[in-house]
Design a protein around this motif. Structure first.
Motif, PDB file in Angstrom:
ATOM      1  N   GLY A 230      48.757  38.862  15.699  1.00  0.00           N
ATOM      2  CA  GLY A 230      48.746  38.750  14.116  1.00  0.00           C
ATOM      3  C   GLY A 230      49.066  40.138  13.667  1.00  0.00           C
ATOM      4  O   GLY A 230      49.455  41.003  14.249  1.00  0.00           O
ATOM      5  N   LYS A 231      48.703  40.473  12.350  1.00  0.00           N
ATOM      6  CA  LYS A 231      48.892  41.882  11.780  1.00  0.00           C
ATOM      7  C   LYS A 231      48.404  42.855  12.680  1.00  0.00           C
ATOM      8  O   LYS A 231      47.225  42.896  12.796  1.00  0.00           O
ATOM      9  CB  LYS A 231      48.155  41.627  10.520  1.00  0.00           C
ATOM     10  CG  LYS A 231      48.853  42.754   9.383  1.00  0.00           C
ATOM     11  CD  LYS A 231      48.510  42.552   7.947  1.00  0.00           C
ATOM     12  CE  LYS A 231      48.310  43.717   7.425  1.00  0.00           C
ATOM     13  NZ  LYS A 231      47.361  44.034   6.300  1.00  0.00           N
ATOM     14  N   SER A 232      48.874  43.717  12.995  1.00  0.00           N
ATOM     15  CA  SER A 232      48.505  44.778  13.925  1.00  0.00           C
ATOM     16  C   SER A 232      49.302  46.034  13.783  1.00  0.00           C
ATOM     17  O   SER A 232      50.544  45.998  13.568  1.00  0.00           O
ATOM     18  CB  SER A 232      48.606  44.277  15.361  1.00  0.00           C
ATOM     19  OG  SER A 232      49.830  43.944  15.838  1.00  0.00           O
ATOM     20  N   LYS A 233      48.729  47.202  14.283  1.00  0.00           N
ATOM     21  CA  LYS A 233      49.600  48.107  14.261  1.00  0.00           C
ATOM     22  C   LYS A 233      49.444  48.708  15.788  1.00  0.00           C
ATOM     23  O   LYS A 233      48.583  48.506  16.276  1.00  0.00           O
ATOM     24  CB  LYS A 233      49.041  49.417  13.636  1.00  0.00           C
ATOM     25  CG  LYS A 233      49.202  49.434  12.027  1.00  0.00           C
ATOM     26  CD  LYS A 233      48.335  50.706  11.244  1.00  0.00           C
ATOM     27  CE  LYS A 233      47.024  50.799  11.209  1.00  0.00           C
ATOM     28  NZ  LYS A 233      46.473  51.426  10.352  1.00  0.00           N
ATOM     29  N   ILE A 234      50.538  49.589  16.291  1.00  0.00           N
ATOM     30  CA  ILE A 234      50.399  50.040  17.616  1.00  0.00           C
ATOM     31  C   ILE A 234      50.474  51.615  17.368  1.00  0.00           C
ATOM     32  O   ILE A 234      51.146  51.982  16.384  1.00  0.00           O
ATOM     33  CB  ILE A 234      51.682  49.738  18.488  1.00  0.00           C
ATOM     34  CG1 ILE A 234      52.909  49.527  17.819  1.00  0.00           C
ATOM     35  CG2 ILE A 234      51.206  48.149  18.834  1.00  0.00           C
ATOM     36  CD1 ILE A 234      53.886  49.664  19.184  1.00  0.00           C
ATOM     37  N   ARG A 235      49.983  52.188  18.557  1.00  0.00           N
ATOM     38  CA  ARG A 235      49.936  53.525  18.444  1.00  0.00           C
ATOM     39  C   ARG A 235      50.591  54.060  20.165  1.00  0.00           C
ATOM     40  O   ARG A 235      50.096  53.548  21.083  1.00  0.00           O
ATOM     41  CB  ARG A 235      48.850  54.258  18.248  1.00  0.00           C
ATOM     42  CG  ARG A 235      48.562  55.767  18.202  1.00  0.00           C
ATOM     43  CD  ARG A 235      47.355  56.224  17.739  1.00  0.00           C
ATOM     44  NE  ARG A 235      46.050  55.943  18.616  1.00  0.00           N
ATOM     45  CZ  ARG A 235      44.941  56.305  18.441  1.00  0.00           C
ATOM     46  NH1 ARG A 235      44.525  56.836  17.463  1.00  0.00           N
ATOM     47  NH2 ARG A 235      43.981  56.009  19.477  1.00  0.00           N
ATOM     48  N   LEU A 236      51.510  55.091  20.206  1.00  0.00           N
ATOM     49  CA  LEU A 236      51.893  55.192  21.462  1.00  0.00           C
ATOM     50  C   LEU A 236      51.438  56.635  21.929  1.00  0.00           C
ATOM     51  O   LEU A 236      52.038  57.579  21.177  1.00  0.00           O
ATOM     52  CB  LEU A 236      53.463  55.026  21.713  1.00  0.00           C
ATOM     53  CG  LEU A 236      54.139  53.609  21.522  1.00  0.00           C
ATOM     54  CD1 LEU A 236      55.596  53.680  21.624  1.00  0.00           C
ATOM     55  CD2 LEU A 236      53.506  52.816  22.289  1.00  0.00           C
ATOM     56  N   ARG A 237      50.493  56.797  22.614  1.00  0.00           N
ATOM     57  CA  ARG A 237      49.943  57.946  23.185  1.00  0.00           C
ATOM     58  C   ARG A 237      50.470  58.636  24.242  1.00  0.00           C
ATOM     59  O   ARG A 237      50.643  57.934  25.178  1.00  0.00           O
ATOM     60  CB  ARG A 237      48.575  57.823  23.431  1.00  0.00           C
ATOM     61  CG  ARG A 237      47.443  58.700  22.277  1.00  0.00           C
ATOM     62  CD  ARG A 237      45.869  58.205  22.651  1.00  0.00           C
ATOM     63  NE  ARG A 237      45.821  56.932  23.221  1.00  0.00           N
ATOM     64  CZ  ARG A 237      45.417  56.879  24.334  1.00  0.00           C
ATOM     65  NH1 ARG A 237      45.209  57.677  25.170  1.00  0.00           N
ATOM     66  NH2 ARG A 237      45.372  55.654  24.896  1.00  0.00           N
ATOM     67  N   PRO A 246      60.221  59.710  28.990  1.00  0.00           N
ATOM     68  CA  PRO A 246      58.755  60.222  28.773  1.00  0.00           C
ATOM     69  C   PRO A 246      57.969  58.786  28.989  1.00  0.00           C
ATOM     70  O   PRO A 246      58.474  57.588  28.944  1.00  0.00           O
ATOM     71  CB  PRO A 246      58.508  60.576  26.965  1.00  0.00           C
ATOM     72  CG  PRO A 246      59.804  59.898  26.585  1.00  0.00           C
ATOM     73  CD  PRO A 246      60.841  59.618  27.748  1.00  0.00           C
ATOM     74  N   SER A 247      56.603  58.923  29.056  1.00  0.00           N
ATOM     75  CA  SER A 247      55.612  57.837  29.141  1.00  0.00           C
ATOM     76  C   SER A 247      54.553  57.933  28.075  1.00  0.00           C
ATOM     77  O   SER A 247      54.197  58.851  27.268  1.00  0.00           O
ATOM     78  CB  SER A 247      54.726  58.136  30.328  1.00  0.00           C
ATOM     79  OG  SER A 247      55.686  58.275  31.627  1.00  0.00           O
ATOM     80  N   ALA A 248      54.108  56.581  27.852  1.00  0.00           N
ATOM     81  CA  ALA A 248      53.003  56.635  26.644  1.00  0.00           C
ATOM     82  C   ALA A 248      51.902  55.634  27.151  1.00  0.00           C
ATOM     83  O   ALA A 248      52.264  54.628  27.554  1.00  0.00           O
ATOM     84  CB  ALA A 248      53.619  56.385  25.256  1.00  0.00           C
ATOM     85  N   GLU A 249      50.789  55.647  26.441  1.00  0.00           N
ATOM     86  CA  GLU A 249      49.846  54.349  26.540  1.00  0.00           C
ATOM     87  C   GLU A 249      49.943  53.691  25.147  1.00  0.00           C
ATOM     88  O   GLU A 249      50.146  54.334  23.984  1.00  0.00           O
ATOM     89  CB  GLU A 249      48.263  55.125  26.636  1.00  0.00           C
ATOM     90  CG  GLU A 249      47.805  56.205  27.615  1.00  0.00           C
ATOM     91  CD  GLU A 249      47.452  55.542  28.785  1.00  0.00           C
ATOM     92  OE1 GLU A 249      47.438  54.543  29.166  1.00  0.00           O
ATOM     93  OE2 GLU A 249      47.549  56.529  30.032  1.00  0.00           O
TER      94      GLU A 249
END
Ligand code: PHE
Length: 334
Positions: A230-237, A246-249
């Protein structure tokens, strides 16, 4: 004549009813004996007709008794073999899908709607597909990131540590454009606890085409988490994987309100669900894909972790103990 019609129409459910019928018509004090006694009183010119009629009645009644007896006996035989067929059935115990399967199917649905197919590969892998082709040559320190169960050394055969191995197989056998997800079980030599197990489940995704950018990766992941949570935010670390650069979590924040919800996410609201990045050109070259023309992104998410998050499961071990009291709770799910 009316009695003949009545006798013909007679139906019986039980032996007792047949016997009562027999006595009524054919018994010592039955109707037929009465008629035969009556015969001598009948006028001579009517004797013939009267006689024919009572004989017919007798025949009808006898045939009826025999037919009904046979019918009831054959029913009883059936009962002997199959039990009483008219009894209500035993309730059928319906199982439930495993939460891992439920979440896996949801992930497959989400990605198939945006053009990804599903690919699978072996759980017992060789070194090339699990490591070397993925830019982890022998003695590469990053091999230690994934504690591997070896089945045989030299040549190395192992339990795959991620389903990235399936992506290598897919690239070896298919030409771009590629959009595929690889769900499956993976193995790592880790101590078993409430939060980690020596086997778990992943879905990895691979997208290879012309002019693929990091923005495409981020939008694809954002689409996925919105559909999933549903409503969500993502963050690529920023992170490191040998096969992406490049790579991210991938962290997801799904804006939950209550205190218990925050406990799962360790009080921060952000939870890591996987890794991602742009496919390292070395990997593409290992799989004979022309890097002058093509680029792509890859990601991998943990099914167990998403299932735990969505279904508020506090201990990963529950997912493999097969306790029916736990599994039954998913009956109402897809
Ligand atoms: N294979 C990685 C793992 O299991 C996840 C990953 C997949 C990271 C694809 C980047 C790209 O940890």
């Amino acid at each position: 004549n009316q009695l003949i019609a009545e006798a013909e129409a007679f139906k019986a459910q039980s032996k007792e009813e047949v016997e009562a019928f027999r006595i009524k018509y054919l018994g010592k004090k039955g109707l037929l004996n009465d008629f035969f006694a009556e015969f001598k009183n009948v006028a001579n010119d009517q004797k013939k007709e009267f006689g024919q009629t009572i004989n017919k009645l007798k025949k009808t009644a006898e045939e009826k008794v025999n037919a009904l007896k046979e019918e009831l006996e054959s029913k009883e035989e059936v009962k002997g073999v199959y039990g009483d067929l008219s009894r209500p059935g035993e309730p059928v115990q319906i199982g439930a899908r495993h939460p891992i399967s439920i979440v896996k199917n949801q992930i497959i649905d989400i990605f198939s709607r945006i053009g990804f197919n599903v690919s699978e590969g072996p759980e017992i892998e060789d070194d090339w597909h699990n490591f070397t082709a993925l830019n982890l040559p022998e003695y590469h320190p990053a091999r230690d990131m994934q504690d591997t169960f070896f089945i045989q050394t030299n040549p190395d055969i192992l339990l795959r540590t991620h389903t990235s191995s399936v992506q290598v197989r897919y690239m070896e056998n298919n030409k771009p454009p590629i959009r595929t997800i690889s769900p499956g079980r993976v193995y790592r030599n880790e101590a078993i606890s409430a939060r980690s197990h020596c086997f778990f489940h992943q879905v990895e995704g691979l997208y290879i085409d012309k002019d693929v950018s990091f923005a495409d990766l981020k939008q694809t992941l954002q689409h996925f988490t919105t559909e999933m949570f549903g409503k969500s935010k993502i963050r690529l670390r920023p992170s490191y994987f040998p096969f992406t650069e490049p790579s991210a979590e991938i962290d997801v924040y799904w804006g939950l309100e209550t205190e218990t919800d925050y406990k799962i996410t360790k009080g921060t609201g952000w939870l890591e669900i996987g890794g991602c990045g742009m496919v390292d050109p070395n990997v593409l070259e290992n799989c004979k894909i022309d890097t002058a023309e093509y680029s792509g992104f890859a990601f991998g998410v943990g099914i167990d972790r998403i299932a735990m998050l969505l279904h508020q499961i506090g201990d990963i071990r529950l997912l493999s103990e097969n306790d029916v009291r736990f599994l039954e709770q998913f009956k109402s799910s897809l």
